[in-house]
Scaffold this active site. Sequence first.
Site, PDB file in Angstrom:
ATOM      1  N   SER A   1      18.710  75.186  21.592  1.00 23.26           N
ATOM      2  CA  SER A   1      18.959  74.303  22.725  1.00 23.26           C
ATOM      3  C   SER A   1      18.223  72.980  22.593  1.00 23.26           C
ATOM      4  O   SER A   1      17.110  72.927  22.044  1.00 23.26           O
ATOM      5  CB  SER A   1      18.526  74.988  24.032  1.00 23.26           C
ATOM      6  OG  SER A   1      19.208  76.198  24.211  1.00 23.26           O
TER       7      SER A   1
ATOM      8  N   HIS B   1      18.354  78.638  31.312  1.00 26.91           N
ATOM      9  CA  HIS B   1      18.186  79.863  30.514  1.00 26.91           C
ATOM     10  C   HIS B   1      17.115  80.782  31.087  1.00 26.91           C
ATOM     11  O   HIS B   1      17.270  82.014  31.056  1.00 26.91           O
ATOM     12  CB  HIS B   1      17.860  79.489  29.067  1.00 26.91           C
ATOM     13  CG  HIS B   1      19.000  78.845  28.334  1.00 26.91           C
ATOM     14  ND1 HIS B   1      20.168  79.519  28.057  1.00 26.91           N
ATOM     15  CD2 HIS B   1      19.167  77.586  27.850  1.00 26.91           C
ATOM     16  CE1 HIS B   1      20.993  78.712  27.411  1.00 26.91           C
ATOM     17  NE2 HIS B   1      20.419  77.531  27.280  1.00 26.91           N
TER      18      HIS B   1
END
Length: 571
Positions: free
Chosen positions: A388, A513
């Site tokens: 990410s 997340h």
Amino acid sequence: KKKKKKKKKKTFFQKGFAPPPPGRGPPGPGGGPLKARQRRNAGAAPAAAVTAAARAAPVPAAAGQRYNRNRSHSHRRRGYMAVGGGSRVETLLWDIRERTLTGPNRCPPSLIRGLHKAYIKLHGDEERAAFFRDLVSILGVRSDNVAQAREIMDGISFSYAHSHELDHLGDVAAIRRAVTPIYEEIFEGFARELPGGVSFVVQLRSDILTLRRQLETTSDQEPGVGDLGRTRRALRDVDEGLRLLLSRWFSVGNLDLRRLTYESASGAVLEQIARREAVHAIRSLTELKTRLGPGRRCFAFLHPAMPTEPLAFVHVALVPEIAPSMRYIAERTSEAGAEAAAQAAVFYSISSAQTGLSGVEMGTMLIKRVVGMLQAELPQLKTFVTLSPIPGFRSWLRRMARAAEGRGQGSLTLDECVEAAEEEALRALPDAPKAEERLLDVVGEELPPPAGFKLFHAVMAARERRGMHTWENEDEDFVGVAQPILTRLARRYIVEEKSPAGMRALDPVANFHLRNGALVEKLNWNADPSSKGWSRSYGLMVNYLYHPDGIEQRSHAYSVMGQIAVSETLD
């Protein structure tokens, strides 16, 4: 001979109007058109003079006069136009209000289509803002409905010892009907009556979000703004109502999860995937084919009412281990037999394709359902992890550096991220004297140790002014000093920096997340060497691990107490 110019007739909106005598004429302070002499004799003010008062109270009744909802359209419409509110959109909104209140619950389709056409013809953000302000003013919750709901509430007995929750279901339903704004029926009418109506409603909310962002930076004293506070409240009200409505329409049970391939997906869907990729830009058709080919997967949520417009999509790489960089993904997925040897599924891009669906939760279920599909297809997969970006890292560093310079002292908490030996190495760099001189001009005093963070940021800024935009060609001495410092600062940003509310991670990707139950696994140096990666986080990326053991407990601990789970490798 010169042609005589024809004198244009004044339109209905340009003529003068006067309020009717008490007890006569349509509801509202307007009336039929009168000549100037008649208007003067009646003692009436010109139309412009009554416009402001009329807009503040569009449908008042004279003393002792009751508003008759059954009055004819043309009669009432002329009364509204007479006070300066005669735009096409406003007229339609008043017609919709009258038809909805006096007729069946549903608004006539002809008015729905007319309002749709009128909105499409609006030009500029100012007209759109006026549209939503009038929408709330005319089709919002009426004051008499609020009074009715209050009466119902006052009449409910809250004696818990002698009543049951089921006794009040009828009252609750009546209150819900009373405080539901009329414009919610209009949005449902768009979806019901128009081809592509659901997509149009999504675009409406996208326009609202754009207007809200613009008005947040607009001053109340700026000339030409008008009633800014009223517009902001109207946009906030419509936005929240639309978000709840779209959350019901786009609940996960109504969505279709599909794997997209170059052969099976339509050209319209592939075009949207390429255009709306938010993390790593797709620059060519070859790159798109690679992302949909062997060793890769692309899954997307689609809605039956919007079959050619992906709502959210994710790109997955199938690799032997946790990917430390985008280069690793490109190399390993191009190898023969990559899928057979894959042990890890790396989610390297998750994008929301519709701005109008911001705040409508889809990403969480997208990841969970994709994990289930991959496990069914490739049982050998053991690890599910992301690679990410850290989108807010660099802007956070700039804010912290400016704050430290303003105080004239280094930020003690961030100076801890720079060790004494590293600060000495920074002072020995060729860029350090100029950086210190520039800081001296800003701060106005010498830099007493520890001032490692401030000095490091000044050296980075000096190198960027000389054209540094990647780590590839930088000297090893500087990279050797910068890598541990930036890694510690990135860990601090992800794990310790919280939003103003104090419970959520400041970084939006980390918050997403962590809310889903992932843990912070690893920080990766120079993982995204692209210009976008440099501008966001100096090329750093992070792995969030979705370990099946304890995923619900981690999600609960973060959502309730703000606790962030960190892997031992990161500690």
